[in-house]
Design a protein around this motif. Structure first.
Motif, PDB file in Angstrom:
ATOM      1  N   GLU B 256      70.901  43.691  26.529  1.00  0.00           N
ATOM      2  CA  GLU B 256      70.166  42.437  26.309  1.00  0.00           C
ATOM      3  C   GLU B 256      71.064  41.450  25.588  1.00  0.00           C
ATOM      4  N   LEU B 257      71.229  40.298  26.189  1.00  0.00           N
ATOM      5  CA  LEU B 257      72.077  39.265  25.578  1.00  0.00           C
ATOM      6  C   LEU B 257      71.242  38.061  25.194  1.00  0.00           C
ATOM      7  N   ARG B 258      71.469  37.547  23.993  1.00  0.00           N
ATOM      8  CA  ARG B 258      70.876  36.262  23.601  1.00  0.00           C
ATOM      9  C   ARG B 258      72.005  35.288  23.341  1.00  0.00           C
ATOM     10  N   ARG B 284      66.426  35.247  27.054  1.00  0.00           N
ATOM     11  CA  ARG B 284      67.500  36.242  27.016  1.00  0.00           C
ATOM     12  C   ARG B 284      67.909  36.627  28.428  1.00  0.00           C
ATOM     13  N   THR B 296      79.329  46.061  27.782  1.00  0.00           N
ATOM     14  CA  THR B 296      79.589  45.228  26.589  1.00  0.00           C
ATOM     15  C   THR B 296      81.081  44.963  26.432  1.00  0.00           C
ATOM     16  N   THR B 300      82.857  41.225  26.217  1.00  0.00           N
ATOM     17  CA  THR B 300      83.829  40.783  25.219  1.00  0.00           C
ATOM     18  C   THR B 300      85.090  40.268  25.897  1.00  0.00           C
ATOM     19  N   PRO B 306      77.951  36.000  23.333  1.00  0.00           N
ATOM     20  CA  PRO B 306      76.501  35.918  23.079  1.00  0.00           C
ATOM     21  C   PRO B 306      76.234  35.975  21.575  1.00  0.00           C
ATOM     22  N   GLU B 307      75.068  35.429  21.169  1.00  0.00           N
ATOM     23  CA  GLU B 307      74.683  35.461  19.765  1.00  0.00           C
ATOM     24  C   GLU B 307      74.402  36.897  19.331  1.00  0.00           C
ATOM     25  N   SER B 308      73.767  37.647  20.239  1.00  0.00           N
ATOM     26  CA  SER B 308      73.516  39.050  19.948  1.00  0.00           C
ATOM     27  C   SER B 308      73.602  39.874  21.225  1.00  0.00           C
ATOM     28  N   THR B 309      74.002  41.104  21.047  1.00  0.00           N
ATOM     29  CA  THR B 309      74.098  42.032  22.168  1.00  0.00           C
ATOM     30  C   THR B 309      73.407  43.323  21.756  1.00  0.00           C
ATOM     31  N   VAL B 310      72.435  43.758  22.555  1.00  0.00           N
ATOM     32  CA  VAL B 310      71.756  45.009  22.246  1.00  0.00           C
ATOM     33  C   VAL B 310      71.822  45.912  23.474  1.00  0.00           C
ATOM     34  N   ARG B 312      70.186  49.205  25.094  1.00  0.00           N
ATOM     35  CA  ARG B 312      69.024  50.094  24.912  1.00  0.00           C
ATOM     36  C   ARG B 312      68.758  50.861  26.187  1.00  0.00           C
TER      37      ARG B 312
END
Ligand code: ADP
Ligand code: MG
Lengths: 269, 330
Positions: B256-258, B284, B296, B300, B306-310, B312
């Motif tokens: 999940e990217l924001r 997102r 991920t 990079t 992205p602001e955040s990378t999760v 899951r």
């Protein structure tokens, strides 16, 4: 299919009766907590009786019954008040209370998830309403007896008559309630009850009306109840009483059928 | 009432006994099941079959038709079209017998606010025709089970949402049902109350009670259901066990990217080739991949910033998104 299930299908009335009893029982449980409320409906006709005895009675004197005999005014009015209290008890219970349970408390939605069906619920609720009416009636009959207003042992028939009145008004009350949209609608019920109370040969014999109005009064269910009970407490039995009883029984039955139909329509879409 | 009276109602005994209900036969069977309200189609020719002992879920967003389906199964809402069998019988003709063997936890509580906690269960048991001497010990057990033993004399009003839900479950169990139908059992509860309730349901399942659960929480469906159907707009769009469905309709992992405001719109084709599939939501981006770490790393390398990378695991939410293009809870 077993023989037993066949039997039960043939005599559904037994099943309905048994199931409806649990609805009655639920109401008994509720009133265990708030039994004091039951008294309210008992005192109202008592005050009227007091007024009729010490107030109006002095001014009015005696009235003549159908066969021309003179009777004490209080003895004339008291059976009508008894009929009215049976009506009131049944109407209190079958209108506002049922509206609350139907529209707000979702009591019937809960019941319908069990083997109970709309008819069981209608039967149970109408049964409870008429019991409440009958409770007032019993209390009132005792008061009449103590006050010396019972002129015949037939007066005990006042109780089944009161049950019949309760049935008629509970059925009609529940049926009407199923059509109500808001609390305001109950102003109409109160108005109807007041009109019936005042004009159903309660405080004076029907003979004071012009003939056409006498016919209109025949439409009043309370009138039929008043005639029944008055005949019993004054001890004047007539065959025409059957017609009055039939009227009340028919009214209650139609009310019961309409109530069950409406519950099904409203709650099991 | 006699103490020899075992079952809820004589009708119950007269109903379909175990003899016409062998173990391989479904407890609930629907073919072309349809519910219409006037012109509006709430349930559109769905098929499913629920076996004894399983926990079966209906997962779908609000308005999907879950409650309408539950109400038909519970024999309180007539079937418009199609065939429905519950315990091998038709709800239209055997409604009372079916309801006698069913426990129902409706979407909104129908507890009797004029009665106490104990009385609620007691009177409910009386609706089933159960005698008092059977009910009293059973209710003690049930209130114990739903952790309300101390609240027996309390009114319903002051109970918390979770307690009311648990009381509704106790009430639904009073007739020792073969099948428990729960319509959104935990909607509106806080996480703690939800977990307490799941725990009770899990125990029931272990005792062999067949459960039907509707929910729009994918975690609830994953936790509780052996098998489920995904419902959307009156139709069933997929069926299987949670792991099945995820394997079939999603990848093993999701990244999940924001992005900062405005960036996501300009990202264009720079996500191409990063994952098996991608889903761009308003807030997102979801990248479906079997190897989250590799994805991920590639993000990079491409300096997407992205602001955040999760990273899951895939969930039923992803299955739903894949099947309908929409999220479950909006
Ligand atoms: N009694 C009813 N009359 C008309 N429409 C209804 C009625 N009950 C439900 N609906 C409609 O049917 C659709 C499905 O509702 P429901 O079965 O409650 O869905 P869910 O439980 O999945 O949220 C909704 O659009 C709802 O508005
Ligand atoms: Mg719903």
């Amino acid at each position: 299919m077993s023989a037993q299930s066949l039997g039960l299908r043939v005599i559904p009335a037994a099943v309905f009766g048994r199931r409806a009893r649990s609805v009655l029982e639920r109401n008994l449980f509720v009133y265990k907590h708030i039994w004091i409320i039951l008294f309210s409906g008992f005192f109202e006709p008592l005050f009227y009786l007091f007024a009729a005895r010490v107030g109006l009675g002095q001014l009015v004197g005696d009235v003549r019954n159908g066969s021309g005999e003179r009777i004490d005014y209080a003895a004339f009015v008291a059976p009508a008040l008894l009929a009215a209290s049976a009506m009131n008890g049944a109407v209190y219970e079958s209108t506002m209370n049922i509206f609350f349970k139907l529209r707000y408390a979702k009591v019937y939605d809960g019941m319908l998830a069990t083997p109970l069906g709309p008819f069981d619920i209608a039967l149970g609720e109408i049964g409870w309403s008429l019991i409440r009416g009958a409770l007032y009636a019993v209390g009132f009959i005792v008061v009449m007896w103590v006050a010396g207003l019972l002129q015949s042992p037939l007066a005990v028939l006042g109780l089944p008559a009161a049950l019949l009145i309760g049935f008629a008004f509970a059925g009609a009350g529940m049926a009407a309630t199923s059509f109500m949209r808001s609390w305001q609608d109950f102003d109409l019920v109160n108005l109807a009850i007041l009109v019936l109370f005042l004009f159903s040969a309660t405080f004076y014999p029907l003979s004071v009306y012009p003939p056409w109005l006498q016919l209109v009064a025949q439409l009043s269910p309370l009138y039929h109840g008043v005639v029944l009970i008055r005949s019993f407490t004054l001890g004047t039995l007539e065959l025409t009483l059957l017609w009055h009883a039939l009227f009340l029984a028919a009214m209650g039955s139609v009310g019961l059928a309409v109530s069950a139909f409406r519950l099904r329509k409203l709650l099991t879409p | 009432m006699k103490s020899t009276h075992r079952a809820a109602e004589p009708v119950d005994e007269a109903g379909p006994g175990p003899q016409n209900e062998s173990n391989d036969r479904a407890l609930v069977e629907a073919r072309g099941l349809t519910k219409r309200f006037g012109e509006f189609v709430a349930v559109d020719a769905i098929n499913f079959s629920i076996r004894r002992g399983e926990a079966f879920g209906f997962l779908g967003p609000n308005g999907a038709g879950k409650t309408s389906t539950m109400r038909m199964i519970a024999a309180v809402s007539p079937v418009t079209e199609g065939r429905l069998e519950v315990f091998g019988t038709d709800p239209a003709t055997h409604g009372a017998e079916i309801r006698a063997r069913l426990g129902v936890v409706p979407q909104s509580d129908t507890l009797d606010t004029e009665l106490t906690v104990f009385e609620n269960v007691y009177i409910y048991g009386r609706y089933f025709g159960l005698p008092g001497e059977v009910l009293r010990p059973r209710i003690s057990e049930l209130l114990e089970f739903v952790q309300l033993a101390e609240r027996g004399d309390s009114k319903v009003e002051p109970l918390s949402g979770g307690m009311k839900r648990r009381l509704t479950i106790a009430r639904a169990l009073v007739n020792e049902p073969d099948l428990l139908v729960l319509d959104e059992p935990t909607t509106g509860l806080d996480p703690q109350a939800r977990h307490a309730l799941w725990d009770r349901l899990y125990r029931l399942k272990q005792r062999g009670v067949t459960l039907i659960i509707t929910t729009h929480y994918m975690d609830e469906a994953e936790q509780l259901c052996d098998r489920l159907v995904v419902m959307d707009q009156a139709k069933i769009v997929a069926e299987g066990s949670p792991t099945d469905l995820i394997a079939r309709y999603s990848t093993r992992e999701v990244v999940e990217l924001r992005f900062p405001v405005g960036v996501q719109e300009r990202i264009g084709d720079r996500l191409d080739g990063l994952a098996t599939r991608s889903e761009v939501l308003p807030d997102r981006v979801l990248l479906y991949t079997d190897d989250g770490d590799r994805t991920t790393a590639e993000i990079t390398r491409r300096e997407l910033a992205p602001e955040s990378t999760v990273v899951r695991r895939s969930t039923l939410e992803d299955v739903f998104l894949r099947l309908t293009g929409r999220t479950l809870v909006d």
